[in-house]
Design a protein around this motif. Sequence first.
Motif, PDB file in Angstrom:
ATOM      1  N   THR A   2      44.462  32.662  32.028  1.00 61.22           N
ATOM      2  CA  THR A   2      44.091  33.882  32.740  1.00 61.22           C
ATOM      3  C   THR A   2      44.162  33.653  34.242  1.00 61.22           C
ATOM      4  OG1 THR A   2      41.770  33.256  32.570  1.00 61.22           O
ATOM      5  CG2 THR A   2      42.630  34.714  30.878  1.00 61.22           C
ATOM      6  N   PRO A   4      43.282  33.185  37.978  1.00 58.14           N
ATOM      7  CA  PRO A   4      42.081  32.631  38.632  1.00 58.14           C
ATOM      8  C   PRO A   4      41.228  33.700  39.317  1.00 58.14           C
ATOM      9  CG  PRO A   4      43.990  31.260  39.101  1.00 58.14           C
ATOM     10  CD  PRO A   4      44.504  32.487  38.403  1.00 58.14           C
ATOM     11  N   HIS A   6      40.840  36.781  38.311  1.00 57.66           N
ATOM     12  CA  HIS A   6      40.103  37.448  37.252  1.00 57.66           C
ATOM     13  C   HIS A   6      38.879  36.633  36.854  1.00 57.66           C
ATOM     14  CE1 HIS A   6      44.068  39.590  35.809  1.00 57.66           C
ATOM     15  NE2 HIS A   6      43.760  39.836  37.074  1.00 57.66           N
ATOM     16  N   GLN A   7      39.054  35.324  36.759  1.00 56.07           N
ATOM     17  CA  GLN A   7      37.938  34.450  36.409  1.00 56.07           C
ATOM     18  C   GLN A   7      36.873  34.452  37.500  1.00 56.07           C
ATOM     19  OE1 GLN A   7      37.292  33.052  33.631  1.00 56.07           O
ATOM     20  NE2 GLN A   7      39.225  33.173  32.518  1.00 56.07           N
ATOM     21  N   GLU A   8      37.304  34.500  38.742  1.00 60.83           N
ATOM     22  CA  GLU A   8      36.356  34.565  39.860  1.00 60.83           C
ATOM     23  C   GLU A   8      35.544  35.851  39.794  1.00 60.83           C
ATOM     24  OE1 GLU A   8      36.493  35.495  44.626  1.00 60.83           O
ATOM     25  OE2 GLU A   8      38.170  34.377  43.770  1.00 60.83           O
ATOM     26  N   LEU A  10      34.989  37.646  37.134  1.00 60.10           N
ATOM     27  CA  LEU A  10      34.121  37.576  35.955  1.00 60.10           C
ATOM     28  C   LEU A  10      32.857  36.774  36.254  1.00 60.10           C
ATOM     29  CD1 LEU A  10      33.663  38.099  32.899  1.00 60.10           C
ATOM     30  CD2 LEU A  10      34.763  35.877  32.501  1.00 60.10           C
ATOM     31  N   ALA A  11      33.018  35.640  36.893  1.00 60.15           N
ATOM     32  CA  ALA A  11      31.855  34.804  37.198  1.00 60.15           C
ATOM     33  C   ALA A  11      30.860  35.545  38.082  1.00 60.15           C
ATOM     34  CB  ALA A  11      32.309  33.511  37.877  1.00 60.15           C
ATOM     35  N   ALA A 117      38.165  42.464  34.421  1.00 64.26           N
ATOM     36  CA  ALA A 117      37.002  41.669  34.019  1.00 64.26           C
ATOM     37  C   ALA A 117      35.855  42.601  33.719  1.00 64.26           C
ATOM     38  CB  ALA A 117      36.606  40.681  35.114  1.00 64.26           C
ATOM     39  N   VAL A 132      37.930  38.895  30.164  1.00 65.38           N
ATOM     40  CA  VAL A 132      38.926  39.091  31.217  1.00 65.38           C
ATOM     41  C   VAL A 132      40.204  39.547  30.538  1.00 65.38           C
ATOM     42  CG1 VAL A 132      37.968  37.456  32.868  1.00 65.38           C
ATOM     43  CG2 VAL A 132      39.645  36.668  31.196  1.00 65.38           C
ATOM     44  N   GLY A 135      42.325  37.399  28.048  1.00 66.17           N
ATOM     45  CA  GLY A 135      41.600  36.168  27.755  1.00 66.17           C
ATOM     46  C   GLY A 135      40.654  36.242  26.588  1.00 66.17           C
TER      47      GLY A 135
END
Length: 271
Positions: A2, A4, A6-8, A10-11, A117, A132, A135
Amino acid sequence: MTDPLHQELLALARDAAHKAGALLRDGRPADLAVAATKSSPIDVVTEMDIAAEKLITDLISEQRPDDGFLGEEGASVEGTSGVRWVIDPLDGTVNYLYGLPTWSVSIAAELHGETVAGVVAVPMRGETFHAVLGGGAWATGAWEGERRLACRPTAPLEQALVSTGFNYVTEVRTHQADVAQKLIPLLRDIRRGGSAAVDLCDVASGRLDGYYERGLNPWDLAAGNLIAREAGALTGGRPGERPARDLAIAATPGVFEPLQRLLDDFGAWHD
């Protein structure tokens, strides 16, 4: 893998949802429902709702000052980054007022108009759902670690457990009740949870075969719709359309089309 970014996002959404959920859970007066028909408890719920949205927008703005916002309690900022946060700080207000556990905090991040996300925290169930784009959908709860979500295996419509919601406008509620009455003989049963975001996550986690509702706003749908889709559910509105205020549906692949067709036939979207 996925993205990065998007992960940021999401967090950040998970952190904000967790903190807002704790504020709502721990800040709720124990006697809130005692005078549930009077103005004072309603005022308290509104204050908690606004406080939760402010917590979320403040936390996100500190880390991403150029992002936009769309929130149920009035947050409306265009932003310049291409990212917009769609926030329902308290989905299931009446449940919260009465001390029922089915209420949630819903936060989604859109990138150039596409939801990438989403997080739905359900504090009184001790569960948080998240996804995400591309993901998969995941949840934490009473079990150990993160659990990947998957909607139920397809059942015939007559064996489907479906949830819905009802509007606060009497005329609309009456029509929705008529639609539900027509549906009930064709399904296993109907449930009414009181939080659209939770219902969408319950489709994702296999606790429901389907869900539909009329009158939802973007903040009701954004996070839960992504989570349901990433868990393998189909989502939409009227045939050929995306989920919208007229009608929103999420269901297992085998239930989705016949449920959508029946809802269209029954005029579930009508005024």
